[in-house]
Design a protein around this motif. Structure first.
Motif, short mmCIF file in Angstrom:
data_model
loop_
_atom_site.label_atom_id
_atom_site.label_comp_id
_atom_site.label_asym_id
_atom_site.label_seq_id
_atom_site.Cartn_x
_atom_site.Cartn_y
_atom_site.Cartn_z
N ASP A 171 63.65 -0.82 59.39
CA ASP A 171 64.14 -1.30 60.68
C ASP A 171 63.88 -2.78 60.90
O ASP A 171 64.23 -3.32 61.95
N LEU A 172 63.24 -3.45 59.93
CA LEU A 172 62.99 -4.88 60.06
C LEU A 172 64.30 -5.63 59.87
O LEU A 172 64.96 -5.49 58.83
N THR A 173 64.70 -6.42 60.83
CA THR A 173 65.99 -7.11 60.77
C THR A 173 65.80 -8.56 60.34
O THR A 173 64.71 -9.10 60.36
N GLY A 174 66.90 -9.19 59.94
CA GLY A 174 66.90 -10.62 59.67
C GLY A 174 66.45 -11.02 58.28
O GLY A 174 66.41 -12.21 57.98
N PHE A 187 73.86 -9.87 51.81
CA PHE A 187 72.68 -9.48 52.57
C PHE A 187 72.64 -7.97 52.83
O PHE A 187 71.66 -7.29 52.50
N ASP A 188 73.69 -7.44 53.40
CA ASP A 188 73.70 -6.01 53.74
C ASP A 188 73.64 -5.14 52.48
O ASP A 188 73.00 -4.09 52.46
#
Length: 889
Positions: free
Chosen positions: A322-325, A296-297
Motif C-alpha cells: 500500500d506504499l504509494t509513490g 512504474f506500475d
C-alpha cells in the motif's frame, strides 16, 4: 491445547502475513483417527473437492528457530472474491507415518487466504529446534494439501556440514526441466535447502529470439498462452504488464509437478533477477526499445506477484503493497546463518542499479562506426597501406597472393594442390555476402578478392549490426552487450557514485557490513547469492594465439600433407593481420607490428577490448572494484559467489584490481531450462555443408557441445584459442572463448542445462556442476547417439558432473597431500558421469599433434622473399609488416 487469547507469540501482522510459535494448537486438533482439525467455529465446512492446491505447497527462508510455510488455495465460482480460512499444521514426524499421534502436532492454527493476494498464504513458524526436520500441510474444511518436509538452519555455534543446491533461469517454453526431476530423487535427500538465483519466470511467452528451445512434452501439453499477456513490444512480442499477467505466469510455472515436488521437499531461499520483471531490467525501466521507458506500475505489479508466489514473510522481506509513490516498496536482499560453516548473503541486483553505463543509442553508434571502419578499410582497393594492395602486389613463384586466393575460393586449389575442404568455402562466402548485402549471388558465380572486398566496402555497419541481432537475438549491442572497453570507461567515469551503480548505496553498505560481520563471528564460508556474473569476461582480440599451427594429418590427407604443413606456417601471419584489422586506430597507435603476433598469454599487449556482457558486473566495473577492494582491505577470505543469469557453467577466480590479489571465487550455474549461450552461438551458424568433409567435420561437435571434436578445422580453432597458462579444454566454442580470453574464468561449459550442488564443512567446500541434456529428433523422440546412452523415457537426460573442491584458508594443515589446492589458488576439477544415464567417456588418449620434419619449402621461402620485396617498396603497409613477422620459417 493452547489458549490463543493469552498467547503473545501468536501475532497478526498485515493481511496475509502471519506468524505463530510452536505450541499454538487449535482446540479439537487431532480428535478421531484422521488427525484433521475440527471445523472452525461458525463455519459450515464445504464438501470435499471444493478447494484445491494448484501450485502445491512450499517452505522457505530457513533460520535456526523458524521457517516460512506457503501455499496457494484454488478457489472457484462465487468464492473467488472471498477470504477463505485455512489451517496450517506442523508436525515433528510425517503425518502419514505409522506411529503418528496428536502429540506429534506442534502447530495447528487458522490463517486467512486473502483474495486480494490471489489466495496465497504465507505463515512463519517460530520456536523450532535448530537443524531439525519438520513436516507441514494445509487444511481447508474437508480438503487437505499434500504434506511437505522442511528443515531449520543449524545453530550459529554448530559445525554441522551444510549441503544445498542452487538453480536459476527456468524458461517454461524451452528445453527440459530434468534438473527438478533429478533433484526430487532420493539420492538428493541430504540437501538442506535450495537457493533460487532468479528468472523463476520469464515475462514473455513468444519471444522467438531466445524462447526457441525444444519444449518437453509435459509443457507442450500445458502451453503458455501469449494472448493472456497484455503487453506488446514494437516487434510484436507479448509480455506480462499487469498484476494479473504476472500471476498467470507464476500459476503456470508452479503447475509443473516436479517443481512442486522440490518445493514440498526442500526449503527454498529465493531472489529475483531480471525476467521476474523485464529483460535486462534496471529499476523500473524496460529494455525492449532503446528508449528504456520507465514502467512504474508494471514494476510494482512484478514486485507483488513475486512476493505472493515466493515462500517469504515480512520477517525476512520488507514489502509494503500500500506504499504509494515508489516502486521500491519491497526489499528482498537478506542473509542467513548456517552455523560456523557458512553465511549466505543474498543481494538484489536489479531494483537499485543505475542504467547501463553506455546509453543504447550511443553504444549502437560506436558499433556501427566500428564495423563501418573495418568495411571501409577492406573496401579501399586503391590505398598502398591497405590489405588489397598487399595481396595484389606480393608475388610468389610468379603468382600474386590475390591470384592464389582466387584459386582457393573458386577451385579449391592453392598453386597445384587441391583441397577438398576449400571447395566448401565459396558457398559459405556467397551465403554471407548475400545475407549482409541483400545480394543474389550464386555459388556458380566467380568470386575474386577484389570483388569480395568491393562488396564489403559498399556495405555499412548497420547490415552487420542487424545480422548480430538476428543471429543472437540480443538488442543493446555496444551498450549491454559487446561494449567497447574504452567507451565503457569513458561513460562510467561520468557517474560520481559509480561504485554504488549496481547495488545502490544502502545495499552496498549492507553487503560490506554483512561480510565483515560474518568474518567476525567466525563463519568459515561467506557464500554470496549473486544474480549476474561477477567474474570478468572481457574479450581482447589481441589474445588470439599466433603460435605455430600443428595438425594431425590423417591417411586421407597424406597426399597434401606438405601443403598443409606449409599453410600451418602461414596461418599465424594471417591471424596477426586479422587482429590488426579488428583493432581501432586509437589502440593501434600504442602498438607495434610485433605486438600482433603474441601467444595470447596474460602479458600480451592489450588490443581491442570488449565487455561481452555489460549487463553483468562487467558493465559496472567500479562497483565490482569497490567490493573486491573492501574484501582485500579487510582481509575477508573464503568468499564465494554463487551465480545465475548467463545459462552457462562458469568457474572463475576474481582478482582485486587495486592489489592484483585474488579475493573470491565465482561459480556460475547454467539455467534449469533456458537456452544456453553456447547453444545459441552453436545454432547460429549453419555448417552442415562441412559435415561430410574430413578436414572440417570435427568442428560441429565443438559448436554443439557434445561428442568428440577432431579434424583440421577443429585443431586450428583449438590452437587459436590456446594460452600457455590455460588448457583449452572447453567442450564447446563459447566455453573456449570464455576461458581463453578471460584471465579470471578458469573453466566453463557453455552448452548446458542443470543445477549445482554444494557440500560445505569448516575445512572445504565442494561445488559440483550437473549438466543435464536431452537429445531429440524432429519428431520429439529421444535420440540415442553412439557417444551416449540415454534412458528411454522422454524426460530423462544424461548427467555430466564436474566438481571443484575448495579448501578454506588456514586449514592447510588438515589437508592430506601436498598437491591439493588451497585457497585462494583455483582448485583442480574432477569430471565424471552418473545416472540417470551413463555416458562412456572416450578414454583414448588425445593424439599428439604431428609436426612436420620437412625443411621449409621453396614456396615458403619465395613467399617471404615476395613479402620482403613488397615491404621495400611499401614500407608503411602495416599488413605486410605484420604478415612478415608472423611467417614461421
Amino acid at each position: 491445547m493452547a489458549d490463543l487469547k493469552n498467547r503473545r507469540d501468536f501475532l497478526k501482522l498485515t493481511g496475509f502475513l502471519t506468524v505463530s510459535c510452536v505450541g499454538v494448537v487449535l482446540a479439537g486438533c487431532g480428535e478421531g483417527t484422521s488427525s484433521l482439525p475440527a471445523p472452525l467455529p461458525g463455519r459450515t465446512p464445504s464438501p470435499p473437492g471444493t478447494f484445491s492446491f494448484p501450485a502445491g505447497i512450499a517452505s522457505g527462508d530457513p533460520r535456526e528457530s523458524s521457517i516460512v510455510l506457503w501455499t496457494k488455495l484454488g478457489v472457484n465460482g462465487a468464492a473467488m472474491g472471498e477470504d477463505i480460512p485455512i489451517i496450517v499444521q506442523v508436525a515433528s514426524v510425517p503425518f502419514d507415518s505409522k506411529n503418528f499421534s496428536r502429540e506429534n502436532i506442534l502447530v495447528s492454527v487458522p490463517v486467512q487466504a486473502y483474495s486480494r493476494y490471489a489466495h496465497t498464504v504465507h505463515h512463519r513458524v517460530e520456536g523450532l529446534a535448530p537443524g531439525t526436520y519438520y513436516w507441514y500441510r494445509f487444511v481447508v474444511d474437508n480438503d487437505i494439501s499434500v504434506q511437505g518436509r522442511t528443515k531449520t538452519a543449524p545453530s550459529q555455534a554448530s559445525e554441522t556440514p551444510v549441503n544445498f543446491a542452487y538453480v536459476s533461469c527456468q524458461d517454461w517454453a524451452a528445453n527440459h526441466w530434468a534438473a527438478y526431476q533429478l533433484l526430487a530423487e532420493e539420492r538428493y535427500d541430504n540437501l538442506d535447502f535450495i537457493v533460487h538465483l532468479g528468472d523463476y519466470i520469464y515475462e514473455t511467452a513468444d519471444d522467438g529470439a531466445f524462447q526457441n528451445g525444444g519444449v518437453e512434452p509435459l509443457h507442450a501439453k500445458n502451453p503458455l498462452y501469449a494472448e493472456k499477456l497484455s503487453g506488446v513490444t514494437e516487434g510484436g512480442v507479448r509480455y506480462a504488464s499487469s498484476l494479473e499477467d504476472y500471476r498467470y505466469l507464476y500459476s503456470v510455472y508452479r503447475s509443473d509437478p516436479r517443481i512442486q515436488a522440490i518445493h514440498a521437499k526442500f526449503p527454498m531461499i529465493s531472489i529475483w533477477d531480471d525476467h521476474e520483471f523485464t529483460n535486462d531490467a534496471w529499476g523500473d525501466h524496460e529494455t525492449y526499445s532503446d528508449n528504456n521507458f520507465s514502467q512504474f506500475d508494471r514494476r510494482r505489479a512484478a514486485n507483488q506477484a513475486w512476493f505472493e508466489y515466493m515462500p517469504v514473510t515480512l520477517e525476512d522481506v520488507s514489502f509494503s503493497p500500500d506504499l504509494t509513490g515508489t516502486y521500491e516498496n519491497i526489499r528482498i536482499y537478506r542473509e542467513f546463518a548456517f552455523g560456523k560453516v557458512m553465511q549466505l548473503v543474498m543481494t538484489d541486483e536489479r531494483l537499485y542499479r543505475a542504467d547501463h553505463a553506455i546509453p543504447e543509442g550511443a553504444g549502437q553508434e560506436v558499433v556501427l562506426q566500428y564495423f563501418s571502419r573495418i568495411l571501409g578499410e577492406l573496401g579501399d582497393l586503391g590505398s598502398t597501406r591497405g590489405l588489397y594492395d598487399f595481396l595484389k602486389t606480393t608475388t610468389v613463384m610468379g603468382f600474386s597472393l590475390e591470384k592464389l586466393l582466387n584459386g582457393a575460393i573458386n577451385n579449391g586449389k592453392i598453386l597445384f594442390v587441391s583441397f577438398d575442404g576449400l571447395q566448401k568455402i565459396k558457398p559459405l562466402l556467397v551465403s554471407m555476402l548475400n545475407q549482409l548485402g541483400g545480394l543474389n549471388l550464386s555459388a556458380k558465380d566467380e568470386l575474386k578478392v577484389d570483388k569480395i572486398l568491393t562488396i564489403l566496402g559498399s556495405l555499412n555497419g548497420s547490415k552487420i549490426f542487424e545480422q548480430l541481432i538476428y543471429r543472437f537475438g540480443m538488442r543493446g549491442f555496444g551498450s549491454r552487450y559487446a561494449a567497447f572497453g574504452e567507451v565503457l570507461k569513458r561513460f562510467v567515469a561520468r557517474n560520481a557514485e559509480s561504485h554504488y551503480a549496481m547495488l545502490g548505496r544502502q545495499q552496498t553498505d549492507w553487503w560490506a557490513s554483512s561480510m565483515s560481520a560474518a568474518h567476525d563471528r567466525g563463519a568459515v564460508w561467506k557464500i554470496w547469492g549473486n544474480e549476474v556474473c561477477f567474474v570478468k569476461m572481457d574479450l581482447d582480440v589481441n589474445r588470439l594465439s599466433n603460435k605455430e599451427f600443428t595438425f594431425n594429418v590423417g591417411a586421407d590427407l597424406q597426399s597434401i600433407k606438405p601443403a598443409i604443413m606449409a599453410a600451418a606456417k602461414i596461418l599465424p601471419a594471417f591471424v596477426g593481420v586479422l587482429k590488426y584489422l579488428l583493432t581501432s586506430p586509437e589502440i593501434r597507435s600504442s602498438l607495434s607490428s610485433g605486438d600482433y603476433i603474441g601467444d595470447g598469454s596474460p602479458d600480451t599487449p592489450p588490443g581491442q577490448d570488449v565487455a561481452v556482457f555489460a549487463d553483468s558486473w562487467d558493465g559496472y566495473p567500479d562497483s565490482r572494484d569497490y567490493l573486491t577492494n573492501y574484501l582485500h582491505k579487510n582481509n575477508i577470505n573464503n568468499v564465494i559467489a554463487i551465480t545465475g543469469d548467463l545459462h552457462t557453467f562458469i568457474a572463475g577466480q576474481v582478482v582485486d584490481r587495486d592489489s592484483n590479489n585474488p579475493v573470491m571465487l565465482d561459480f556460475a550455474g547454467a539455467g534449469v531450462s533456458s537456452n544456453s549461450f553456447g547453444g545459441v552461438i552453436g545454432s547460429s551458424f549453419d555448417l552442415s555443408s562441412l559435415s561430410n568433409n574430413s578436414m572440417t567435420a570435427g568442428v560441429l561437435p565443438l559448436l554443439k557441445g557434445r561428442g568428440k571434436a577432431e579434424g583440421v578445422l577443429f585443431e586450428m580453432i583449438d590452437q587459436l584459442l590456446q594460452r600457455p597458462d590455460k588448457p583449452g579444454d572447453g567442450r564447446d566454442i563459447f566455453s573456449r572463448l570464455l576461458t581463453h580470453f578471460s584471465d579470471e574464468v578458469q573453466w566453463a561449459e557453455g552448452v548446458a542445462n542443470g543445477f549445482v550442488t554444494v557440500a560445505a564443512d569448516t575445512s572445504k567446500a565442494t561445488f559440483t556442476y550437473h549438466n543435464l541434456r536431452v537429445e531429440r529428433d524432429e519428431a520429439g523422440n529421444v535420440l540415442d547417439p553412439a557417444t551416449y546412452i540415454i534412458r528411454d523415457d522422454m524426460n530423462s537426460a544424461y548427467e555430466r558432473r564436474t566438481s571443484f573442491t575448495v579448501y578454506a584458508s588456514g586449514g592447510a594443515a588438515d589437508i592430506p597431500g601436498a598437491s591439493v589446492a588451497v585457497w585462494p589458488k583455483f582448485p583442480s576439477r574432477l569430471i565424471e558421469y552418473e545416472i540417470p544415464a551413463a555416458i562412456p567417456e572416450n578414454q583414448e588418449a588425445v593424439k599428439s599433434s604431428m609436426r612436420s620434419a620437412l625443411p621449409p619449402s621453396e614456396g615458403l621461402e619465395k613467399l617471404r622473399d615476395g613479402v620482403a620485396e613488397y615491404i621495400r617498396n611499401n614500407p608503411d603497409n602495416p599488413y605486410a609488416n605484420i604478415f612478415m613477422q608472423g611467417i614461421r620459417l
